[in-house]
Structures are given as C-alpha cells and as structure tokens.
Design an enzyme around this catalytic site. Structure first.
Site, PDB file in Angstrom:
ATOM      1  NE  ARG A 226      -3.901  -1.451   0.278  1.00 38.71           N
ATOM      2  CZ  ARG A 226      -4.587  -2.143  -0.358  1.00 38.71           C
ATOM      3  NH1 ARG A 226      -3.568  -2.885  -1.095  1.00 38.71           N
ATOM      4  NH2 ARG A 226      -4.940  -3.751  -0.761  1.00 38.71           N
ATOM      5  CG  HIS A 274      -3.051  -0.766  -6.671  1.00 37.06           C
ATOM      6  ND1 HIS A 274      -3.388  -0.567  -5.491  1.00 37.06           N
ATOM      7  CD2 HIS A 274      -3.304  -2.347  -6.804  1.00 37.06           C
ATOM      8  CE1 HIS A 274      -3.883  -1.399  -5.138  1.00 37.06           C
ATOM      9  NE2 HIS A 274      -3.752  -2.127  -5.524  1.00 37.06           N
TER      10      HIS A 274
HETATM   11  P1  NDP Z   1      -1.728 -11.438   4.777  1.00 30.89           P
HETATM   12  O1  NDP Z   1      -2.389 -10.971   5.670  1.00 30.89           O
HETATM   13  O2  NDP Z   1      -1.579 -13.021   4.489  1.00 30.89           O
HETATM   14  O3  NDP Z   1       0.319 -11.652   5.242  1.00 30.89           O
HETATM   15  C1  NDP Z   1       0.167 -10.533   5.996  1.00 30.89           C
HETATM   16  C2  NDP Z   1       1.441 -10.542   6.630  1.00 30.89           C
HETATM   17  O4  NDP Z   1       2.118  -9.594   7.216  1.00 30.89           O
HETATM   18  C3  NDP Z   1       1.916 -11.267   8.026  1.00 30.89           C
HETATM   19  O5  NDP Z   1       3.170 -12.122   7.654  1.00 30.89           O
HETATM   20  C4  NDP Z   1       2.073 -10.982   8.972  1.00 30.89           C
HETATM   21  O6  NDP Z   1       2.729 -11.464  10.052  1.00 30.89           O
HETATM   22  C5  NDP Z   1       2.888  -9.640   8.608  1.00 30.89           C
HETATM   23  N1  NDP Z   1       2.535  -8.381   9.316  1.00 30.89           N
HETATM   24  C6  NDP Z   1       1.297  -7.834   9.385  1.00 30.89           C
HETATM   25  N2  NDP Z   1       1.452  -6.651  10.772  1.00 30.89           N
HETATM   26  C7  NDP Z   1       3.013  -7.441  10.615  1.00 30.89           C
HETATM   27  C8  NDP Z   1       3.347  -5.810  11.712  1.00 30.89           C
HETATM   28  N3  NDP Z   1       3.292  -5.143  12.547  1.00 30.89           N
HETATM   29  N4  NDP Z   1       4.927  -6.293  11.626  1.00 30.89           N
HETATM   30  C9  NDP Z   1       5.538  -7.381  10.848  1.00 30.89           C
HETATM   31  N5  NDP Z   1       5.042  -8.233  10.601  1.00 30.89           N
HETATM   32  C10 NDP Z   1       3.533  -8.313   9.985  1.00 30.89           C
HETATM   33  O7  NDP Z   1      -1.651 -10.942   3.871  1.00 30.89           O
HETATM   34  P2  NDP Z   1      -1.190 -10.896   1.980  1.00 30.89           P
HETATM   35  O8  NDP Z   1       0.106 -11.570   1.979  1.00 30.89           O
HETATM   36  O9  NDP Z   1      -2.291 -12.005   1.869  1.00 30.89           O
HETATM   37  O10 NDP Z   1      -1.510 -10.132   1.180  1.00 30.89           O
HETATM   38  C11 NDP Z   1       0.050  -8.659   2.087  1.00 30.89           C
HETATM   39  C12 NDP Z   1      -0.322  -7.423   1.639  1.00 30.89           C
HETATM   40  O11 NDP Z   1      -0.445  -7.147   0.028  1.00 30.89           O
HETATM   41  C13 NDP Z   1      -2.428  -7.443   1.515  1.00 30.89           C
HETATM   42  O12 NDP Z   1      -2.469  -6.734   2.869  1.00 30.89           O
HETATM   43  C14 NDP Z   1      -2.424  -5.775   0.480  1.00 30.89           C
HETATM   44  O13 NDP Z   1      -2.077  -4.673   1.097  1.00 30.89           O
HETATM   45  C15 NDP Z   1      -1.290  -5.837  -0.680  1.00 30.89           C
HETATM   46  N6  NDP Z   1      -1.702  -6.310  -2.205  1.00 30.89           N
HETATM   47  C16 NDP Z   1      -1.720  -5.671  -3.360  1.00 30.89           C
HETATM   48  C17 NDP Z   1      -2.172  -6.095  -4.003  1.00 30.89           C
HETATM   49  C18 NDP Z   1      -1.181  -5.169  -5.357  1.00 30.89           C
HETATM   50  O14 NDP Z   1      -2.140  -5.392  -6.518  1.00 30.89           O
HETATM   51  N7  NDP Z   1      -0.442  -4.515  -5.201  1.00 30.89           N
HETATM   52  C19 NDP Z   1      -2.847  -6.949  -4.346  1.00 30.89           C
HETATM   53  C20 NDP Z   1      -2.768  -7.763  -3.138  1.00 30.89           C
HETATM   54  C21 NDP Z   1      -2.585  -7.292  -1.857  1.00 30.89           C
HETATM   55  P3  NDP Z   1       1.976 -12.753  10.582  1.00 30.89           P
HETATM   56  O15 NDP Z   1       1.935 -13.449   9.341  1.00 30.89           O
HETATM   57  O16 NDP Z   1       2.993 -13.138  11.792  1.00 30.89           O
HETATM   58  O17 NDP Z   1       0.590 -12.982  10.805  1.00 30.89           O
HETATM   59  C1  OXD Z   2      -5.571  -6.470  -2.958  1.00 28.91           C
HETATM   60  C2  OXD Z   2      -5.282  -5.501  -4.015  1.00 28.91           C
HETATM   61  O1  OXD Z   2      -5.684  -5.553  -1.480  1.00 28.91           O
HETATM   62  O2  OXD Z   2      -6.148  -5.630  -4.980  1.00 28.91           O
HETATM   63  O3  OXD Z   2      -6.167  -7.144  -3.154  1.00 28.91           O
HETATM   64  O4  OXD Z   2      -4.246  -4.669  -3.941  1.00 28.91           O
END
Ligand code: NDP
Ligand code: OXD
Length: 311
Positions: A226, A274
């Site tokens: 993001r 994006h």
């Molecule tokens: P997940 O919820 O599966 O993974 C999030 C990861 O971040 C986990 O490993 C979590 O740790 C870690 N995390 C969260 N908060 C913290 C923190 N405060 N400190 C350290 N680690 C932290 O999400 P996804 O992998 O599915 O997606 C990640 C992000 O990608 C989405 O939230 C979205 O914003 C973005 N996205 C962007 C897209 C694009 O087209 N650009 C498309 C899809 C998603 P833990 O494993 O310990 O819980």
């Molecule tokens: C998502 C994205 O969060 O598209 O899936 O950014």
C-alpha cells in the site's frame, strides 16, 4: 440466500453472472442506494470492494463481507457492526502474479537490464560485469499468503532471502526475523526490500527515512502493498542522496498517482498502476462461493480478518 454486490470501480454484471452459476438459486444484485422513503432490500452477505459507509449503514442484516481483494484497510476504516465478519481473498491467483512481478523487478535491478535498454537505444554493444547473488540479499516485509510465495520464488533464483513478520516463520532456506525488535537486524541484512505488509496502524509509514537508511548501500525498494506504507519524501531524499539505487512502486498514497507527483518522472523510480497482482474473477468467485457454502455447512473458513489486529 441473498447477496448484495457493492464493488467500487468494478463492472458488476460479469461478477453477478459468475456467482449465479457458482451458487444456483442465489439472489444476488448490484447494490444501489435506496430512494428516500423506500425500504431497502436486505442481504445476508455482501461481496465488496471499498463500499461506502451508507452501504454498511443500510444493510443491517449482513453476516459476512467478502472482500474481492487481500487487503482490508479500506473496509476497516468504516464504522462496522461488531457482529459483522470480514473475509479476505486468500491468494485466488494473486500470489503467482505477485511472485512474477517482484522477481522481474529484482532481476531487472540485479542484471542491470535498465542499462541494456539504454544501450539498445544508442546501439551500443556493451557488457556489464556479473554481480554476486551473495551481495543481493532480499528482505521481504510480510510472510503471509503473498510474502511467503514471493520469498520462495526469489529463493529459486538463489538470492539470500530474509522475511520479517509478527510471528516467527520456519520457511526452508529463508531467514526469519520477527517483530520490531528484530527489524533493524532484518534491514541491515537486506539490500533489496520488498513490501508485502498489510496496511495497519502499526505498519503505516514504516518505509521511512529511519528504516530505509538501515538497508545496505545500493538499496532498492519494491512496494507492492500500500502507498501509505511509504513516506514519499523520505524515499525521494534517499534516492537523491544515493543511499538508495532505485525503487519499483505499484501502489501509492493517492491512486491514480496524480500527474504532478514527483514519482512519475524520477529517473530512479519505476511506476506501475496497482497491477502487480490483479483480482481474477473466476478464481475469486470460486473461492467466495465455496466459503459461502462452508458457512452454511457450519465449517471453518480461511481468511476471516481479525479486526483488532487489522489484517
Ligand atoms: P497476509 O495477511 O497473508 O500476510 C501479512 C503478513 O504481514 C503476515 O506475515 C504478518 O505476520 C505480517 N505482518 C502484519 N503486521 C505486521 C507487523 N506489525 N509487523 C510485522 N509483520 C506484520 O496478507 P497477504 O500476504 O495476502 O497480502 C499482503 C498485502 O498485500 C495486502 O494486505 C495488500 O495490502 C497487498 N496487496 C497488494 C496487491 C497489489 O496488487 N498491489 C494485491 C494483493 C494484495 P504474521 O504472519 O505473523 O501474522
Ligand atoms: C488487494 C489489492 O488488496 O488488489 O487485493 O490491492
């Protein structure tokens, strides 16, 4: 079963058709604000992307909000009833796209393909000295559904790979760092930084001067999570001062990226709109339909968001 579809910037009809095929007999419609004095049609569940607060306020019988994306930051900004569940997409074809995008960006930097692009324009036949993979440790912030797939894909190219998450991970061949305490060590051990964190109060502005300056010299940022993770001016300063060599940015504080924004024309920044991992309709409908069936069968479903944690 009644489902309202309320997805900003999404053409509804193909989605409605796909849901009708996946869930025969379902009553699904595109939400429109009810005209004053008219009783709204109330749904049991909703399929959403960035819905307005008026949708939530009107739809008082909703049990589940199925988000057609992985990130739920836009939903958690709304005032939501405590009883309403949020369910995110788990992968649904996004992780392989993310792995492609990130590996491409890392390899483009590692192999200096931007120089070959310039050389071709000038018809210059000129080799670059091969770099050492050992000098290119990649750090992936977030080791969830997308981060772990990306980290494993990078490992296939034999880069040293570090991951940072809230809870410790045991991923073969990867070095795991956990929590704020280990963030400095993770940053110092990384030259290329890939951001795949969710946007939460804990992670907003995490890509700031204090953190980015701890990366190894010649650092490179790939932000695919993001825009609000990045302090834009701090990134520009570090690029201009030379500590950072470049950045590939797919997400921005304001989208579309405004024409006057400095990122567009910065010589060290690659901008994409994006698009690193698109929501795929077929996979998403199949996943949401199977979760809805599981809800009615009283079964556990993956992807329920913890509203306090923020992801
Ligand atoms: P997940 O919820 O599966 O993974 C999030 C990861 O971040 C986990 O490993 C979590 O740790 C870690 N995390 C969260 N908060 C913290 C923190 N405060 N400190 C350290 N680690 C932290 O999400 P996804 O992998 O599915 O997606 C990640 C992000 O990608 C989405 O939230 C979205 O914003 C973005 N996205 C962007 C897209 C694009 O087209 N650009 C498309 C899809 C998603 P833990 O494993 O310990 O819980
Ligand atoms: C998502 C994205 O969060 O598209 O899936 O950014």
């Amino acid at each position: 079963m009644k489902i309202a579809f309320c997805c900003t910037n999404t053409k509804a009809e193909p989605w409605l058709e796909a849901f009708r095929q996946a869930l025969p007999g379902v009553d699904i419609w595109e939400w429109q604000a009810a005209t004053p004095g008219q009783a709204p049609k109330l749904a049991d569940h909703a399929v959403v992307w960035s819905p307005p607060q008026s949708f939530i306020d009107e739809q008082t019988q909703l049990q589940n909000l199925f988000n057609i994306g992985a990130g739920v930051d836009a939903l958690l900004k709304l005032n939501l009833p405590a009883s309403l569940n949020i369910v995110r997409l788990n992968d649904a074809g996004m992780s392989v796209q993310m792995a492609e995008y990130v590996c491409h960006a890392v390899i483009r930097y590692f192999r200096e393909f931007n120089h070959y692009d310039k050389d071709q324009i000038e018809q210059r036949w000129s080799y670059r000295k091969p770099a050492w993979r050992a000098d290119f440790p990649v750090g992936v912030l977030g080791a969830g559904v997308l981060g772990s797939k990306v980290a494993q894909a990078l490992k296939q190219f034999e880069f040293p790979v570090n991951v940072w998450s809230r809870s410790p991970k045991q991923l073969p061949g990867l070095t795991s760092y956990t929590g704020l305490e280990q963030l400095p060590a993770f940053l110092k051990a990384s030259k290329v930084l890939v951001n795949l964190l969710p946007l939460t109060p804990d992670t907003e502005n995490i890509l700031n001067h204090a953190h980015l300056s701890q990366l190894q010299a010649g650092a490179y940022l790939i932000n695919v999570a993001r825009g609000k993770h990045v302090v834009d001016q701090d990134l520009i300063d570090l690029l201009d001062q030379g500590h950072m060599a470049g950045a590939t940015l797919d997400v921005f504080r304001v989208e579309p990226l405004p024409p006057e924004h400095a990122f567009w024309k910065h010589p060290k920044i690659v901008v994409t709109p994006h698009t690193s991992a698109r929501t795929l309709r077929e996979e998403s409908v199949a996943q949401i339909a199977s979760k809805i069936k599981a809800v009615y069968a009283g079964q556990f479903i993956e992807g329920r968001v913890d509203k306090v944690r923020g992801y």
